[in-house]
Each structure stands twice: as C-alpha cells, then as structure tokens.
Motif scaffolding. Sequence first.
Motif, PDB file in Angstrom:
ATOM      1  N   LYS A  35       2.243   4.653 -10.791  1.00  9.28           N
ATOM      2  CA  LYS A  35       1.201   5.583 -11.229  1.00  9.28           C
ATOM      3  C   LYS A  35       0.582   6.292 -10.037  1.00  9.28           C
ATOM      4  CE  LYS A  35      -1.799   1.563 -11.423  1.00  9.28           C
ATOM      5  NZ  LYS A  35      -2.113   0.448 -12.202  1.00  9.28           N
ATOM      6  N   GLU A  36       0.520   5.597  -8.930  1.00  9.22           N
ATOM      7  CA  GLU A  36      -0.158   6.183  -7.785  1.00  9.22           C
ATOM      8  C   GLU A  36       0.833   6.996  -6.945  1.00  9.22           C
ATOM      9  OE1 GLU A  36       1.797   2.644  -7.246  1.00  9.22           O
ATOM     10  OE2 GLU A  36      -0.050   2.748  -8.389  1.00  9.22           O
ATOM     11  N   LYS A  37       0.322   7.732  -6.008  1.00  6.65           N
ATOM     12  CA  LYS A  37       1.211   8.522  -5.168  1.00  6.65           C
ATOM     13  C   LYS A  37       1.952   7.594  -4.215  1.00  6.65           C
ATOM     14  CE  LYS A  37       1.162  12.624  -2.324  1.00  6.65           C
ATOM     15  NZ  LYS A  37       2.584  12.551  -2.320  1.00  6.65           N
ATOM     16  N   ILE A  38       3.244   7.869  -4.076  1.00  3.91           N
ATOM     17  CA  ILE A  38       4.050   7.057  -3.169  1.00  3.91           C
ATOM     18  C   ILE A  38       3.878   7.587  -1.749  1.00  3.91           C
ATOM     19  CG2 ILE A  38       6.420   6.294  -2.658  1.00  3.91           C
ATOM     20  CD1 ILE A  38       5.438   5.542  -5.457  1.00  3.91           C
ATOM     21  N   LYS A  77      -3.153  -5.717  -7.653  1.00  2.00           N
ATOM     22  CA  LYS A  77      -3.834  -5.184  -8.856  1.00  2.00           C
ATOM     23  C   LYS A  77      -4.230  -3.710  -8.679  1.00  2.00           C
ATOM     24  CE  LYS A  77      -3.644  -9.056 -11.027  1.00  2.00           C
ATOM     25  NZ  LYS A  77      -2.217  -9.246 -11.172  1.00  2.00           N
ATOM     26  N   ASN A  78      -4.319  -3.262  -7.424  1.00  5.47           N
ATOM     27  CA  ASN A  78      -4.642  -1.856  -7.168  1.00  5.47           C
ATOM     28  C   ASN A  78      -3.423  -0.946  -7.268  1.00  5.47           C
ATOM     29  OD1 ASN A  78      -7.508  -2.023  -6.273  1.00  5.47           O
ATOM     30  ND2 ASN A  78      -6.598  -3.419  -4.792  1.00  5.47           N
ATOM     31  N   PHE A  79      -2.268  -1.548  -7.418  1.00  2.00           N
ATOM     32  CA  PHE A  79      -1.021  -0.778  -7.446  1.00  2.00           C
ATOM     33  C   PHE A  79      -0.210  -1.218  -8.665  1.00  2.00           C
ATOM     34  CE2 PHE A  79      -2.638  -1.044  -3.200  1.00  2.00           C
ATOM     35  CZ  PHE A  79      -2.518   0.246  -2.713  1.00  2.00           C
ATOM     36  N   HIS A  80       0.951  -0.623  -8.852  1.00  8.34           N
ATOM     37  CA  HIS A  80       1.751  -1.047 -10.011  1.00  8.34           C
ATOM     38  C   HIS A  80       2.613  -2.274  -9.657  1.00  8.34           C
ATOM     39  CE1 HIS A  80       5.077   0.680  -7.868  1.00  8.34           C
ATOM     40  NE2 HIS A  80       5.921   0.441  -8.852  1.00  8.34           N
ATOM     41  N   THR A  81       2.606  -2.670  -8.421  1.00 10.62           N
ATOM     42  CA  THR A  81       3.480  -3.739  -7.925  1.00 10.62           C
ATOM     43  C   THR A  81       3.251  -5.067  -8.649  1.00 10.62           C
ATOM     44  OG1 THR A  81       3.304  -2.692  -5.781  1.00 10.62           O
ATOM     45  CG2 THR A  81       4.225  -4.923  -5.820  1.00 10.62           C
ATOM     46  N   LYS A  82       4.344  -5.705  -9.055  1.00 14.08           N
ATOM     47  CA  LYS A  82       4.230  -7.054  -9.640  1.00 14.08           C
ATOM     48  C   LYS A  82       4.492  -8.074  -8.541  1.00 14.08           C
ATOM     49  CE  LYS A  82       5.581  -6.060 -14.411  1.00 14.08           C
ATOM     50  NZ  LYS A  82       4.230  -5.990 -14.937  1.00 14.08           N
ATOM     51  N   LEU A  83       3.669  -9.114  -8.535  1.00 14.67           N
ATOM     52  CA  LEU A  83       3.857 -10.193  -7.564  1.00 14.67           C
ATOM     53  C   LEU A  83       4.391 -11.401  -8.330  1.00 14.67           C
ATOM     54  CD1 LEU A  83       3.320 -11.193  -4.597  1.00 14.67           C
ATOM     55  CD2 LEU A  83       1.100 -12.001  -5.426  1.00 14.67           C
ATOM     56  N   VAL A  84       5.522 -11.945  -7.879  1.00 10.41           N
ATOM     57  CA  VAL A  84       6.164 -13.058  -8.593  1.00 10.41           C
ATOM     58  C   VAL A  84       6.308 -14.257  -7.655  1.00 10.41           C
ATOM     59  CG1 VAL A  84       8.284 -13.824  -9.756  1.00 10.41           C
ATOM     60  CG2 VAL A  84       7.424 -11.515 -10.141  1.00 10.41           C
ATOM     61  N   MET A 137       0.806  -1.229   0.000  1.00  8.47           N
ATOM     62  CA  MET A 137       0.000   0.000   0.000  1.00  8.47           C
ATOM     63  C   MET A 137       0.839   1.279   0.000  1.00  8.47           C
ATOM     64  SD  MET A 137      -2.902  -1.492   2.537  1.00  8.47           S
ATOM     65  CE  MET A 137      -3.771  -0.019   2.989  1.00  8.47           C
ATOM     66  N   THR A 138       2.131   1.167   0.214  1.00 12.41           N
ATOM     67  CA  THR A 138       2.980   2.363   0.117  1.00 12.41           C
ATOM     68  C   THR A 138       3.046   2.843  -1.338  1.00 12.41           C
ATOM     69  OG1 THR A 138       4.992   1.060  -0.277  1.00 12.41           O
ATOM     70  CG2 THR A 138       4.496   1.634   2.026  1.00 12.41           C
ATOM     71  N   GLY A 139       2.737   1.944  -2.258  1.00 15.31           N
ATOM     72  CA  GLY A 139       2.820   2.295  -3.676  1.00 15.31           C
ATOM     73  C   GLY A 139       4.252   2.370  -4.163  1.00 15.31           C
ATOM     74  N   ALA A 140       5.192   2.003  -3.327  1.00 13.56           N
ATOM     75  CA  ALA A 140       6.604   2.196  -3.666  1.00 13.56           C
ATOM     76  C   ALA A 140       7.301   0.900  -4.078  1.00 13.56           C
ATOM     77  CB  ALA A 140       7.330   2.794  -2.463  1.00 13.56           C
ATOM     78  N   ILE A 141       6.559  -0.202  -4.093  1.00 12.56           N
ATOM     79  CA  ILE A 141       7.215  -1.488  -4.372  1.00 12.56           C
ATOM     80  C   ILE A 141       7.015  -1.875  -5.842  1.00 12.56           C
ATOM     81  CG2 ILE A 141       7.230  -3.954  -3.795  1.00 12.56           C
ATOM     82  CD1 ILE A 141       6.488  -3.128  -0.925  1.00 12.56           C
ATOM     83  N   GLU A 142       8.129  -2.034  -6.523  1.00 12.88           N
ATOM     84  CA  GLU A 142       8.058  -2.398  -7.941  1.00 12.88           C
ATOM     85  C   GLU A 142       7.718  -3.876  -8.079  1.00 12.88           C
ATOM     86  OE1 GLU A 142      10.193   0.299  -7.114  1.00 12.88           O
ATOM     87  OE2 GLU A 142       8.583   1.222  -8.260  1.00 12.88           O
ATOM     88  N   LEU A 143       8.303  -4.692  -7.218  1.00 12.57           N
ATOM     89  CA  LEU A 143       8.116  -6.139  -7.369  1.00 12.57           C
ATOM     90  C   LEU A 143       8.266  -6.830  -6.012  1.00 12.57           C
ATOM     91  CD1 LEU A 143       9.449  -8.233 -10.304  1.00 12.57           C
ATOM     92  CD2 LEU A 143       9.761  -9.107  -7.999  1.00 12.57           C
ATOM     93  N   MET A 144       7.356  -7.743  -5.732  1.00 13.38           N
ATOM     94  CA  MET A 144       7.486  -8.560  -4.518  1.00 13.38           C
ATOM     95  C   MET A 144       7.656 -10.000  -4.983  1.00 13.38           C
ATOM     96  SD  MET A 144       4.912  -9.077  -1.274  1.00 13.38           S
ATOM     97  CE  MET A 144       5.247  -7.588  -0.374  1.00 13.38           C
ATOM     98  N   VAL A 145       8.793 -10.607  -4.631  1.00 13.56           N
ATOM     99  CA  VAL A 145       9.031 -11.986  -5.045  1.00 13.56           C
ATOM    100  C   VAL A 145       8.851 -12.885  -3.828  1.00 13.56           C
ATOM    101  CG1 VAL A 145      11.555 -11.671  -4.863  1.00 13.56           C
ATOM    102  CG2 VAL A 145      10.670 -13.588  -6.151  1.00 13.56           C
ATOM    103  N   VAL A 146       8.001 -13.914  -3.989  1.00 12.99           N
ATOM    104  CA  VAL A 146       7.663 -14.761  -2.841  1.00 12.99           C
ATOM    105  C   VAL A 146       8.044 -16.213  -3.128  1.00 12.99           C
ATOM    106  CG1 VAL A 146       5.755 -13.241  -2.195  1.00 12.99           C
ATOM    107  CG2 VAL A 146       5.279 -15.226  -3.622  1.00 12.99           C
ATOM    108  N   ASP A 147       8.346 -16.944  -2.053  1.00 15.86           N
ATOM    109  CA  ASP A 147       8.642 -18.366  -2.239  1.00 15.86           C
ATOM    110  C   ASP A 147       7.573 -19.216  -1.556  1.00 15.86           C
ATOM    111  OD1 ASP A 147       9.893 -18.455   0.556  1.00 15.86           O
ATOM    112  OD2 ASP A 147      11.383 -17.208  -0.431  1.00 15.86           O
TER     113      ASP A 147
END
Length: 652
Positions: free
Chosen positions: A396-399, A349-356, A326-336
Amino acid sequence: MNKMKINNEKSFKEVTEDKAVAEILGKLGGEVPTIFDRSASMKCCPIGSSVSGICCKNCGMGPCRVREDKTGLCGATLGTITARNLARHIAAGAAAHSDHGRDLAHLLGLVAEGKAEGLEIKDELKLMKLAKNLGIEIGDRDIKEIARDTSKKALSLFGQQEGEIDLIKVAPGKRQEVWRKNNVVPRGVDREIVEVMHRTHIGVDQEAEHILDQAIRCAIGDGWGGSMIATEITDILFNTPQARKAKTNLGMLKEDEVNLVIHGHEPTLSEIIVELADNKELVEYAKSKGAKGINVVGICCTANEVLMRQGIAPIGNFLSQEIAIMTGAIELMVVDIQCIMQALGKLTKNFHTKLVTTSPKCKISGAIHMEFKDSNGLELAREIIKMAIDNFPMRKEKIYIPDVTSDLVAGFSHEYIKYMLGGRFRESFRPLNDAIIDGRIQGVVGVVGCNNARVTQDKYHNFLTRELIKRDYLVVLTGCAAISTAKCGLMEPEALEYAGEGLRSICEAVGIPPILHLGSCVDNSRILTVLSEVVQEGGLGEDISDLPVAGIAPEWMSEKALSIGTYVAASGVYTVFSGEPIPVESSSEVKEIMTKGWQEKYGGQLEYIPDIEELLNKVLSVIQEKRKALKIDIKKERVLLDMEARRALKDV
Ligand code: BF8
C-alpha cells in the motif's frame, strides 16, 4: 537521536557507513522509530564501565552495586562478580550456538531415516570425515547407517558427562596438552553450561580465576564442540561451500517481484525455501498476482548460510533488519532464532510486510507463528512462499529501494581454501604456510562479529579490513563483519588492488581474494580447523599459539561473541574487542586474568581496546612478535631452486 536530529543528513553518516541504510534513514528516519533512534535516546547503563563498579543480581538480597572498595551483602567482591557475570554471558552464547548444533545433529538422524522431507545427505565425503572424527565405524556400511550413527554420537556429545569430547582431537596435540594441563578440556557442552550456572549461584565458586577457567571450558565446548558440529552437519546436509559470486545490499530487493527475506541463523527451512522459490507452479502463482517472480534474500547469519551454498543475496547485517522493512518492498520476513529484534513485530504493522516466526524456540508478539517441525519442511516452505505471494497485491505504501549493491565472492570453507591453494590433486595449506614464512603474507587476522548500535554501522570492520590487507595480512571474516565488508565493496574482485604487493601476488597466483568470507558465526569453527591444519602443515611452530594470527570483534554486541572470543583466546590466539566495552572493564583483577593470566596459561588472551587505531597497532605488533619468535621476521628473497639444488636439500 531525536526525531529532529535524525532528519539531519550528517547524523545518518554518524550512525552507519552503509549507503543504503543512510539513504532509507534520510527518507524515513524519525517517522518510524528504529534502533538508531532508541540508541540515541537511551544511554547505556553505566554499571560495568570502568568507573562505576558492577551489579550482581544473582540473589534476592540484591541487586548489589559493587566497587573496588565495597562488596555485595554476601561479601562477594568486584572481581568475583565480574567473573561470574562474564561466565554467565559466555554460557548463554555457548548455549545459543550449541543448541543450534544439537538441532542439526538431530536432523541428520531424521534425514538418515528418511523422515525429513525435502532433505538429503549432500556431502558424503564430509560425513565420512566427521564419522571418523567421532569414532564411527565406516567399513562398507550403507551411508544412511553411518549418518544415523554419526547423528547419535554427535547428539551424545552434548550431554557427555565424563571424559573429553572427541572433537578436541581436531586441535594440534600441543594445544590439547595445554588444555589438559589447565583442566579445561570440555565434557559435553550442556554439562559445562550447567556447571557455569551452578558455580555462579550465590555462595559457590568465588575465586575469579577459577570461575573463568570454567567459562573457558564451556567456551571450548562451544567452539570445538557445539559450533563445530553445527558447521560440519550443515555442510553434510546442504553441501560444503565453494567460492561463488553474489551481490549484496538493499538494492537486491526487487520492485516488481515478491520479496521474501529469511533472517536469523538456522539453515534448514531457509534452504528449502530457497530451492522451492524456483518452483514453476509457485512462480506462475506469483505472476498471477502481478509479480514478475519470487526474490528470496537474507539478513544476518541465515543469509550467510544460503549465500555460502546458494549465492543468495545478503541484503544486510544486524542493524539493517528494520531498515529493510522500511523499504516497503518486503512481502514477508521469515525468522528463526537469534539476533532478531523484537521491534520488528511493531515495525511491520506500519507496512504491509508479514513477519513469520518458525522456530519452536522463538515467538514474537505481532508475528504469525508457523512452526517448523523437521518433517513438515516442504509443506511449510510452500505455505510461507504462498503467503508472501498473496501479500504482493497488498503493497500500500510507496516502495523505496535504494539503488545500492556490491558484487562479492563468498563460500570459503576450509576444504575449498585448501583446494584453491594446492589444486585438485594436491590439496594443501603448504602455499599459505610458505607465503607466511617468506613474508609475502605477514599473518592472518579474523575480523568477526556483530554490528552494535552504539558504534557507526560497519565502520570498524571496514577500516580494519582495508588497513590489514594493505599491509599484507590475509583477512578471514564471518557473521555480520563479513556482510559489512561485502556491502562496502571490499569483496569485489577489484578489491585486490587495495592489497599489499605480497598478499596480492599470492592471491593472484592461487586465485583467491585477499578477504575470505568463511560463513556464519557458528562457522568460526572453520577458523579453528584452518589454524589446526596450518600448524599440522609445518614450518610455523607446533601450536596455534605459535602462529602469526589474531582475532578481532570490533563491533561486538552478542553473548555469542563473548563465547567466541573466549574460545579463540583459549585456543592460543590474541583476541581483541572494540566498540562497546566487554563487561569486565571495572575489575582490574579480571582484566589481568584475561590478559596476563590467560597469556601464561593458554598462550592467547582477550582484551578490549576502544581506540581502533591503537587496536590495529596492537594486533600488528602481536603478530610481528610471533614472526620474530618463529624467526621469520626478516623478509626472505624468494630463491628458485634448480634440480641440483633441490636434490642437495633432500640429501641434508
Ligand atoms: O551470529 S555477528 S549480530 S547475526 S551474533 Fe548476530 Fe552478531 Fe550478527 Fe549471526 Ni553472530
């Protein structure tokens, strides 16, 4: 909590003690639903609580809802069903830890054969120690051969069909005898998990105590088997942790850099990502996209792994994962694997963040799956970092990054603690044992485990840690509990001033903080190793059950926590959970077995105490009873001996 309530400043403080999380909720709470909203709008199912009986879903005639006065269709009683359900939870927790350990054992073999690009053996000494504990011949053999055989032997432990697993020999001899007497020395953890599942099938094991003994055998197979292998091999491949400074909390996200978050539990790909993030070519690529650099940070236990060895910032624990997005500052979160909320798929989906997702064991709807296959680590890490960089211009959103950080010191492997206590040439637990004996340290308490959305985030961890160090109890932490304490500033060097006089004097003398971060949840096995070595050092009894120590999981939620609590209790430690009840509260029979019964058989027990002050008092009184039994309850004055007095002592 509905949308209206979450917009009320007071309610943020009710759900979290983390200032950064409260700040984000204050700004965006209610606009996008989080776990805090869901927990407010959906109450816990009452089945399993002390008044409502328990539910059995183990066959197609049910689910049967059973109370003291009412059995299931097959005649299964409340005690039997409660024990069965708990045993299955423990088996799931043990499976999670141990499957993680198995993957590392497999990886060690690939590294030995040069088939895991980007990875190498980093701690040869630790490899030798593990090889020795597993009965591998060392001689003057090549390190890679030893690694290959250690990997094979470690892998074989998981499926060992008969006899005792080698690693229980790490435990004090007396403890091993207790386990042998009660027939709970584990074979391979896979076998123990299968046996739990078999015995809890309809119409098999029906005596609660007997079922729980198998649950104990399975949990020991986790703590002294699967988890211990995970910790040892992680140290071998990525280095045994040493104390290092770092920073924590959401303020470690950078507005002008590519923010890449690693989340979950596995160290392998994350370690490669961390190392590659400094790669000149990739940094230049980030600059070409308008960013000043690449900022890798972590969440949950993957964060703990890379914090312990590389000083990477943990920006949050379990309940912070959605808030970070929700900070809007994360480009990508990679999870295991493990503790990754399914809600992330929709939330991102509400942010630009990609979840991998990267593990062959975990896919999440809404995430991009890029599978990690041991041999593709470098290539995959590069691809993931590039994807994060390419996403930077898509903000796109405010950080909104809360300006909240704390300093911390982490990295306390048992080897490092020993080194700090005794110095480089005389590594030893002696100073710790002496400090416990003379009362400057009253005892050692493990505060471990999760966040739970039904409990104010971090509140119990932080309360207990503060109260314990104030009273001269050394606190060791792992998992989300450790991140919690770090976030509230208790791992800053200045926290020493909160410690009691005795504890402070020891910490100042040997240069350790009063709160030791031991790592991730699988690293609870480090606590077992420390306890065994403290017994071996002498002066505090002959078994772990003699030591003035206790274990607390005050905000538990995962099945892994139940497995940990069980193996800690079975190792002879008083163990207590708080927050939400452990799922045995409706059965007085099972509660009695796990307290009085386990105390008699194993010298340790597991119980639930909802009131945190009552819990603290119980822990203190249990430890003081142990001190009394050891006859060290009266604070002795320190007497400095001159040479003559020393000689006289030697002659006795
Ligand atoms: O293994 S403490 S919430 S992150 S289960 Fe999960 Fe609990 Fe956190 Fe690490 Ni452990």
